[in-house]
Write a protein that holds these residues in place. Structure first.
Motif, mmCIF file in Angstrom:
data_model
loop_
_atom_site.group_PDB
_atom_site.id
_atom_site.type_symbol
_atom_site.label_atom_id
_atom_site.label_comp_id
_atom_site.label_asym_id
_atom_site.label_seq_id
_atom_site.Cartn_x
_atom_site.Cartn_y
_atom_site.Cartn_z
ATOM 1 N N MET A 1 1.023 -1.058 -0.021
ATOM 2 C CA MET A 1 -0.105 0.061 -0.012
ATOM 3 C C MET A 1 0.964 1.117 -0.135
ATOM 4 S SD MET A 1 -2.872 -0.157 -0.545
ATOM 5 C CE MET A 1 -4.924 -0.758 -0.603
ATOM 6 N N ASP A 2 2.089 1.303 1.013
ATOM 7 C CA ASP A 2 2.494 2.246 1.092
ATOM 8 C C ASP A 2 3.546 2.945 -0.354
ATOM 9 O OD1 ASP A 2 1.520 3.407 3.125
ATOM 10 O OD2 ASP A 2 3.908 1.854 4.425
ATOM 11 N N PHE A 3 4.052 1.461 -0.967
ATOM 12 C CA PHE A 3 4.747 1.563 -2.108
ATOM 13 C C PHE A 3 3.825 2.232 -3.034
ATOM 14 C CE2 PHE A 3 4.901 -0.572 -5.894
ATOM 15 C CZ PHE A 3 6.388 0.284 -6.896
ATOM 16 N N LEU A 4 2.041 2.011 -3.567
ATOM 17 C CA LEU A 4 1.382 2.167 -3.897
ATOM 18 C C LEU A 4 1.275 4.013 -3.880
ATOM 19 C CD1 LEU A 4 -1.200 -0.299 -5.085
ATOM 20 C CD2 LEU A 4 -0.123 0.318 -6.438
ATOM 21 N N ALA A 5 1.334 4.135 -2.664
ATOM 22 C CA ALA A 5 1.266 5.692 -2.278
ATOM 23 C C ALA A 5 2.051 6.739 -2.826
ATOM 24 C CB ALA A 5 1.071 5.727 -0.371
ATOM 25 N N TYR A 11 -2.095 12.304 -6.345
ATOM 26 C CA TYR A 11 -2.967 11.568 -6.956
ATOM 27 C C TYR A 11 -4.048 10.017 -6.325
ATOM 28 C CZ TYR A 11 -1.679 14.419 -10.289
ATOM 29 O OH TYR A 11 -1.170 14.531 -12.314
ATOM 30 N N TRP A 12 -2.914 9.813 -5.184
ATOM 31 C CA TRP A 12 -2.563 8.826 -4.357
ATOM 32 C C TRP A 12 -4.651 8.471 -3.708
ATOM 33 C CZ3 TRP A 12 -3.264 3.660 -4.223
ATOM 34 C CH2 TRP A 12 -3.125 3.284 -3.065
ATOM 35 N N PRO A 13 -4.939 9.851 -3.481
ATOM 36 C CA PRO A 13 -6.613 9.567 -3.404
ATOM 37 C C PRO A 13 -7.893 9.237 -4.197
ATOM 38 C CG PRO A 13 -5.069 11.643 -1.380
ATOM 39 C CD PRO A 13 -4.610 11.143 -2.874
ATOM 40 N N ALA A 14 -7.152 10.062 -5.274
ATOM 41 C CA ALA A 14 -8.292 9.641 -6.479
ATOM 42 C C ALA A 14 -7.517 8.371 -6.755
ATOM 43 C CB ALA A 14 -7.725 11.189 -7.230
ATOM 44 N N VAL A 15 -6.779 7.998 -6.980
ATOM 45 C CA VAL A 15 -6.846 6.942 -6.703
ATOM 46 C C VAL A 15 -7.812 5.501 -6.004
ATOM 47 C CG1 VAL A 15 -5.518 4.775 -7.758
ATOM 48 C CG2 VAL A 15 -4.392 6.034 -8.794
ATOM 49 N N GLN A 16 -7.122 5.971 -4.907
ATOM 50 C CA GLN A 16 -7.652 5.307 -4.134
ATOM 51 C C GLN A 16 -9.701 5.334 -4.410
ATOM 52 O OE1 GLN A 16 -6.788 7.073 -0.967
ATOM 53 N NE2 GLN A 16 -6.011 4.074 0.456
ATOM 54 N N LEU A 17 -10.192 6.479 -4.171
ATOM 55 C CA LEU A 17 -11.577 6.735 -4.544
ATOM 56 C C LEU A 17 -12.214 5.750 -5.667
ATOM 57 C CD1 LEU A 17 -14.538 8.263 -3.645
ATOM 58 C CD2 LEU A 17 -13.484 9.975 -5.702
ATOM 59 N N TRP A 20 -12.154 1.533 -5.576
ATOM 60 C CA TRP A 20 -12.826 1.799 -4.570
ATOM 61 C C TRP A 20 -14.425 2.157 -4.930
ATOM 62 C CZ3 TRP A 20 -14.050 -1.849 -1.248
ATOM 63 C CH2 TRP A 20 -15.424 -1.441 0.436
ATOM 64 N N THR A 21 -14.857 2.621 -5.941
ATOM 65 C CA THR A 21 -16.204 2.804 -6.603
ATOM 66 C C THR A 21 -15.997 2.370 -7.222
ATOM 67 O OG1 THR A 21 -15.350 5.308 -6.527
ATOM 68 C CG2 THR A 21 -17.512 4.654 -7.436
ATOM 69 N N LEU A 22 -14.681 1.789 -8.283
ATOM 70 C CA LEU A 22 -14.943 0.682 -9.253
ATOM 71 C C LEU A 22 -14.907 -0.829 -8.684
ATOM 72 C CD1 LEU A 22 -11.991 0.961 -11.449
ATOM 73 C CD2 LEU A 22 -14.545 0.625 -12.580
ATOM 74 N N ILE A 23 -14.891 -0.790 -7.000
ATOM 75 C CA ILE A 23 -14.799 -2.540 -6.642
ATOM 76 C C ILE A 23 -16.148 -2.694 -6.409
ATOM 77 C CG2 ILE A 23 -14.770 -3.225 -4.324
ATOM 78 C CD1 ILE A 23 -11.732 -2.747 -4.855
#
Lengths: 342, 118
Positions: A1-5, A11-17, A20-23
């Motif tokens: 996770m840290d690596f991805l962040a 952009y991490w929060p946008a990617v996370q959102l 998560w929406t895609l899931i």
């Protein structure tokens, strides 16, 4: 996770959102696809039993693997691109037919909290999406450049738009009762037991909505667009393999969608019919399933309408009925009996 | 507010992917053996008679026009229906006047035979 962040940085929060929406979207789309696949089997089984046959029972126990076998068969069939057709539009047709049937599920409330996008313009979005589906049909029929496909699509589109008006008027009645376009609020407006559900004060509109829904999805007894004895298969006569399968799936996706809408707007969505039982998504699924069963029952029972009869029913019967009922409900709301309609 | 609409945008994209994915997959795994007869327009085994871009019944056009009128009417009724309780009798009567105009047009087209299909 840290690596991805670190990788995505700011952009991490946008990617996370997004992920998560895609899931969440996939959690809606996957069960929906299974429901669509098994509706094809359920249809053949139900109609089979109604006609004292056994229906498909060779592939897997009780025919349970039949939808899978059909899917694999269609996948390995050639997708024919007729020389006379407009290739791009020809392939765009099926995509436009199925995309709205899935996309509309974004605003359907499954439960008091279980809704992907809780927006205030929910019903407006649904109407917009179901209208887009017409383009799939007309583009497919026109791009095929074949007489059967062209005539089939003209019929089909004229029928769909005619019944869309009756459907829209029926929804106006719901809005008058619910005072909101938000589907979740429309359901909550029906809280307190089945005698509060909108199908009672709006009974004529409920009937009109449901019959229009059958006509909108081009299902029997309104399936003149398919009319195998005269125009073979209507607008998708030139389609084969997966391109055909997508039209087929779109039809079944639309059946689930209109039934989900009818359950939400007239039958109290996830609400329990009696106050002593808890509200749950199971009620929503049960109501939706019961309505879908009617679609299959209609197909096994009714002979096909003639085209002039379809148009007469839509324009000369349903539109006057809905108009009168809207005016009646509106007038009643001005009197002291208005509470009956909320 | 607007971020509520983001899942919808994403869902529309997923919907398009649901349509495009199987098409692409089908194109890859299925055989591709074109042949001039196979790719000609289907007309029950005959050679196609004439162009499929032919004249069609004007009533389809009429239905399309009437649809636009009525669909706009629904678009007007939607916001009215949502706020009906707040605008009260005056709002109700105003819409009845509007509906009356529409009904006059509806009766006219009915009498003119625009809704006949025989």
């Amino acid at each position: 996770m840290d690596f991805l962040a670190n990788l995505f940085g700011s952009y991490w929060p946008a990617v996370q959102l997004t992920s998560w929406t895609l899931i969440k979207i996939i959690a809606i789309v996957l069960p929906l696809m299974i429901a669509i696949a098994y509706l094809t089997l359920a249809e053949r089984k139900v109609i089979g039993f109604m006609q004292v046959r056994i229906g498909p029972n060779r592939v897997g126990y009780f025919g349970l693997l039949q939808p899978l076998a059909d899917g694999v068969k269609l996948l390995f069939k050639e997708i024919i691109l007729p020389t006379a057709s407009n290739k791009t539009l020809f392939l765009l047709g099926p995509v436009l037919a199925i995309a709205p049937a899935f996309a509309a599920w974004a605003v359907i409330p499954f439960d008091a909290t279980l809704v992907l996008a809780n927006i205030d313009a929910g019903l407006l979005y649904i109407l917009a999406m179901t209208s887009v589906a017409v383009y799939g049909v007309i583009i497919a029929g026109w791009a095929s450049n074949s007489k059967y496909a062209f005539l089939g699509s003209m019929r089909s589109v004229a029928q769909i738009v005619s019944y869309e008006i009756a459907m829209g008027f029926a929804l106006v009645g719901v809005l008058m009762c619910a005072n909101s376009l938000n589907l979740g609020k429309i359901v909550m407006g029906q809280a307190g037991g089945f005698w509060h559900w909108y199908f009672i004060p709006l009974f004529p509109l409920f009937i009109v909505y449901f019959i229009s829904a059958v006509a909108e999805t081009n299902r029997a007894p309104f399936d003149v667009a398919e009319g195998e004895s005269e125009i073979v298969a209507g607008f998708h006569v030139e389609y084969s393999g997966m391109a055909f399968a997508i039209f087929f799936l779109a039809e079944y996706a639309n059946i689930w969608l209109v039934c989900a809408l009818a359950a939400t707007m007239f039958l109290g969505g996830w609400l329990s019919p009696v106050p002593f039982l808890p509200d749950s998504i199971l009620w929503f699924l049960a109501k939706m399933g019961a309505l879908v069963f009617f679609f299959l029952w209609f197909r096994a029972t009714f002979p096909r309408y003639r085209y002039d009869q379809i148009m007469r029913l839509g324009w000369k019967i349903f539109i006057p009925i809905t108009l009168v009922w809207i005016i009646f409900v509106g007038a009643m709301m001005q009197t002291s009996l208005g509470y009956l309609f909320h | 507010m607007l971020e509520n609409y983001f899942p919808i945008l994403l869902f529309i994209l997923v919907g398009l992917a649901v349509g495009l994915g199987p098409l692409v997959l089908g194109k890859i795994v299925s055989p591709h053996k074109p042949d001039s007869e196979k790719n000609s327009p289907y007309e029950c085994g005959f050679e196609a008679f004439e162009d499929a871009r032919m004249k069609f019944d004007v009533r389809y056009y009429l239905v399309a026009i009437l649809f636009i009128l009525f669909d706009l009417e629904i678009a007007f009724l939607f916001p009215w229906a949502v706020v009906l309780q707040e605008i009260g009798l005056a709002g109700f009567l105003a819409m009845m006047l509007f509906l009356l105009v529409l009904v006059v047009g509806f009766v006219y087209e009915w009498m003119k035979g625009a809704l006949e299909w025989d």
